[in-house]
Motif scaffolding. Sequence first.
Motif, PDB file in Angstrom:
ATOM      1  N   VAL A   1      -7.373  -6.728   0.889  1.00 56.09           N
ATOM      2  CA  VAL A   1      -7.042  -5.303   0.873  1.00 56.09           C
ATOM      3  C   VAL A   1      -7.029  -4.807  -0.570  1.00 56.09           C
ATOM      4  N   HIS A   2      -7.202  -3.498  -0.708  1.00 56.24           N
ATOM      5  CA  HIS A   2      -7.278  -2.875  -2.027  1.00 56.24           C
ATOM      6  C   HIS A   2      -6.191  -1.809  -2.152  1.00 56.24           C
ATOM      7  N   TYR A   3      -5.619  -1.712  -3.331  1.00 57.78           N
ATOM      8  CA  TYR A   3      -4.552  -0.753  -3.595  1.00 57.78           C
ATOM      9  C   TYR A   3      -4.872   0.037  -4.860  1.00 57.78           C
ATOM     10  N   LYS A   4      -4.335   1.267  -4.900  1.00 57.91           N
ATOM     11  CA  LYS A   4      -4.414   2.050  -6.122  1.00 57.91           C
ATOM     12  C   LYS A   4      -2.992   2.429  -6.520  1.00 57.91           C
ATOM     13  N   LYS A   5      -2.784   2.544  -7.811  1.00 58.80           N
ATOM     14  CA  LYS A   5      -1.468   2.857  -8.343  1.00 58.80           C
ATOM     15  C   LYS A   5      -1.136   4.321  -8.084  1.00 58.80           C
ATOM     16  N   ILE A   6       0.057   4.570  -7.595  1.00 54.19           N
ATOM     17  CA  ILE A   6       0.529   5.926  -7.353  1.00 54.19           C
ATOM     18  C   ILE A   6       1.462   6.372  -8.483  1.00 54.19           C
TER      19      ILE A   6
ATOM     20  N   ARG B   1      -7.775  -7.266 -10.518  1.00 54.13           N
ATOM     21  CA  ARG B   1      -7.853  -5.859 -10.893  1.00 54.13           C
ATOM     22  C   ARG B   1      -9.284  -5.537 -11.323  1.00 54.13           C
TER      23      ARG B   1
ATOM     24  N   ILE C   1      -8.259  -0.356  -9.519  1.00 57.41           N
ATOM     25  CA  ILE C   1      -7.777  -0.746  -8.200  1.00 57.41           C
ATOM     26  C   ILE C   1      -7.340  -2.213  -8.262  1.00 57.41           C
ATOM     27  N   THR C   2      -6.455  -2.567  -7.333  1.00 60.58           N
ATOM     28  CA  THR C   2      -5.960  -3.933  -7.254  1.00 60.58           C
ATOM     29  C   THR C   2      -6.367  -4.528  -5.914  1.00 60.58           C
ATOM     30  N   GLU C   3      -7.072  -5.618  -5.966  1.00 57.10           N
ATOM     31  CA  GLU C   3      -7.465  -6.380  -4.778  1.00 57.10           C
ATOM     32  C   GLU C   3      -6.399  -7.440  -4.537  1.00 57.10           C
TER      33      GLU C   3
END
Length: 96
Positions: A90-95, A55, A2-4
């Motif tokens: 915020v946190h993101y995940k790679k699609i 990350r 995940i990416t912060e």
Amino acid sequence: MITEVAVLNIKKNESEMFETAFEEAQLIISSMKGYIEHELLKCLEEANKYLLIVRWQNLEDHTEGFRKNTQYSEWKNLLHHFYEPFPIVVHYKKIF
């Protein structure tokens, strides 16, 4: 992974002091379980704005492992007094 992401707005005339403090603080975050890498980017248009990208292997490594670690208080003492306003993380995940 995940990416912060956090946009850091630093109080006026405190950018240099923030960067110096971050040099020390990054040693804390990089020693945490699940940490992969980080970047601190300085905005070209706004001198007191930064983008922090970290990350992690998973969300809990950040929200539980880092934020509940005893060293988090040292991170806070080094950096939190520079923020105005306090950043939203915020946190993101790679699609793709």
